[in-house]
Design an enzyme around this catalytic site. Structure first.
Site, PDB file in Angstrom:
ATOM      1  N   GLY A 113      -1.682  34.977  33.093  1.00 23.28           N
ATOM      2  CA  GLY A 113      -0.389  35.486  32.650  1.00 23.28           C
ATOM      3  C   GLY A 113       0.231  34.735  31.500  1.00 23.28           C
ATOM      4  N   GLY A 114      -0.545  34.388  30.465  1.00 24.08           N
ATOM      5  CA  GLY A 114       0.028  33.806  29.266  1.00 24.08           C
ATOM      6  C   GLY A 114       0.839  32.554  29.546  1.00 24.08           C
ATOM      7  N   THR A 126      -4.961  37.447  31.288  1.00 25.05           N
ATOM      8  CA  THR A 126      -6.172  36.684  31.512  1.00 25.05           C
ATOM      9  C   THR A 126      -6.728  37.048  32.877  1.00 25.05           C
ATOM     10  OG1 THR A 126      -5.071  34.883  30.294  1.00 25.05           O
ATOM     11  CG2 THR A 126      -7.090  34.297  31.451  1.00 25.05           C
TER      12      THR A 126
END
Length: 489
Positions: free
Chosen positions: A387-388, A306
């Protein structure tokens, strides 16, 4: 890891502040603010640039979410996430391994929401003309930009994704990916952005990009249709919230996993959190694990990538805007002639029939979580940690460090982090004290190995954050783990 030269308190400013993932994006946002644009104008301009300079993380083929805090009035979250195609047949999913859509598969493509999101935010909070916001992104795509070091590393690491699709391989130079400092141009994307600047989001959702995307996906066996683009919409809504150490923490409601931040902070609210005590760190990890379990009951792997931009303008309007194509380079399916890849958010669906099961026109579980905090009812901070699955974990660690431990902003961002890779596997970044590391291992959290695409190379995220200090000044912090920059305006 090279540490950022920014002072521990962060970049300080009197009027306005930008923190974002690339210097060109920061400059674009600052220029917009100097011309009288709002924080939302600046954030859109920065995000458009990020879609050019970080194509593995975001683009107009991805989704957008935002948290907006007006200087007076109620905070608002914006959900710009796209839906599954209307023609998605659950029977197709039933026939796949594990009754799940694979992470990079034609059926994983959902409708991109970023362009509509930019326009919806601008229509409500913008000041400058719409076309002005895309100028820097068009220029970077057309004239080229030097690839930044972290972006170059990820480009190389995920080169195998590019090789799966000839259009994607050609567009992003599989076999000769750009090195750090090398200039990369994307004239196809420049042309697409120019049409959006001239004719608005309809140029995207009812124009060539929608038709070309549908044709590309269908040629590979997917069911995305141009009509899916035409009917897409985002929406504003009230954020969900929780109290933590004198702050009101704001997160976007589901379909995102921002609720995981709130669950963890609520579990930690009444605990004596001592930064020097290893058991405090263990308590943080326990709280985070339980919060993620709650949030991902129907999702097996919420990892992703992201970008984040945080802006506060001179009037006090604040925004955290985050966009993403999910996995690096998304689905790996590029749109011919248009210069971007399509996201693969459909991988976030569970098996058909479950609460988050794959179904026509449904939004999947989403990892993007822009956040903010109020203090005494007024803006205190806006942030995002890319970062998920690191996103809620990073936010919790930042809130604990700044609100419970009183650490200065940039020092809190720079501090070593931990990351849960599963309920029992936890990665600890270099610099985590040995006593804390030993306590975490003794508590049953093993070192992760060979998990997912990163193969144990855990991504500890990239934070962008702007905070209002007690004296009224703004502090901006940007993560040394990424290529970002904070600028006072």
């Amino acid at each position: 890891m090279d540490r950022h030269p920014t002072p521990p308190a962060g970049v300080l400013g009197e009027r306005a502040m930008v923190a974002t993932g690339h210097p060109l994006a920061a400059q674009a946002a600052a220029d917009v603010l100097r011309e009288g644009g709002s924080a939302v104008d600046a954030a859109v301009a920065a995000d458009a640039v990020l879609g050019v300079v970080e194509p593995m993380a975001t683009s107009i083929g991805g989704d957008l979410l935002a948290m907006v805090v007006p200087p007076d009035g109620a905070p608002l979250s914006y959900n710009g996430t796209g839906r599954a195609p209307a023609a998605l047949d659950p029977a197709q999913i039933e026939a796949l391994p594990g009754r799940r859509i694979p992470e990079r598969h034609p059926l994983s493509v959902t409708v991109p929401g970023a362009v509509r999101g930019w326009h919806d935010l601008h229509r409500r909070f913008g000041r400058l003309p719409w076309a002005r916001l895309l100028e820097a992104a068009i220029g970077a795509a057309e004239q080229g930009f030097p690839v930044a070091p972290v972006a170059a590393r990820e480009w190389r690491l995920f080169e195998p994704v590019l090789q799966r699709d000839p259009v994607c391989a050609s567009l992003f130079r599989a076999g000769r990916v750009p090195r750090a400092g090398e200039v990369f141009c994307n004239p196809e994307l420049a042309a697409t952005l120019r049409s959006i600047a001239q004719d608005g989001p309809e140029a995207y959702y009812r124009g060539t990009p929608a038709r070309a995307a549908a044709q590309a996906v269908q040629a590979l066996g997917g069911v995305l249709a141009a009509e899916d683009f035409a009917v897409h919409s985002g929406h504003f809504c009230a954020p969900v919230l929780a109290r933590f150490r004198g702050l009101t923490v704001l997160e976007c409601p589901p379909n995102t996993h921002g609720v995981a931040v709130l669950h963890a902070l609520q579990a930690l609210e009444d605990r004596p959190l001592d930064p020097e005590a290893p058991d405090s760190h263990v308590a943080m990890v326990h709280a985070m694990r339980e919060a993620l379990q709650h949030a991902r009951k129907t999702v097996a792997d919420p990892a992703g990538n992201t970008v984040c931009t945080v802006v506060v303008d001179a009037d006090g309007l604040a925004i955290s805007l985050m966009s993403s194509v999910f996995k690096r380079f998304g689905s790996g399916i590029a749109v011919p002639g248009c210069g971007f890849v399509l996201q693969n958010r459909g991988f976030g669906f569970a098996a058909p029939g479950e609460l988050n099961g794959a179904a026509p026109s449904r939004r999947p579980y989403h990892t993007v979580v822009p956040g903010a905090a109020l203090k005494d009812g007024r803006f205190h901070a806006a942030l995002g940690v890319v970062g998920g699955a690191m996103q809620p974990q990073g936010q919790v660690q930042l809130f604990v460090r700044t609100a419970a431990w009183g650490q200065p902003l940039q020092a809190a961002i720079d501090a070593p982090r931990w990351r849960l890779e599963s309920d029992t596997a936890l990665a600890a970044e270099e610099g985590v004290p040995e006593a804390v590391r030993a306590a975490l291992r003794q508590a049953g959290y093993a070192e992760p190995a060979g998990m997912g695409e990163l193969g144990g190379r855990s991504d500890f995220g990239g934070a962008q954050m702007v905070m209002r200090l007690p004296d009224g000044r703004l502090a901006g912090g940007t993560d040394p783990r990424k290529d970002g920059q904070a600028l006072a305006v």
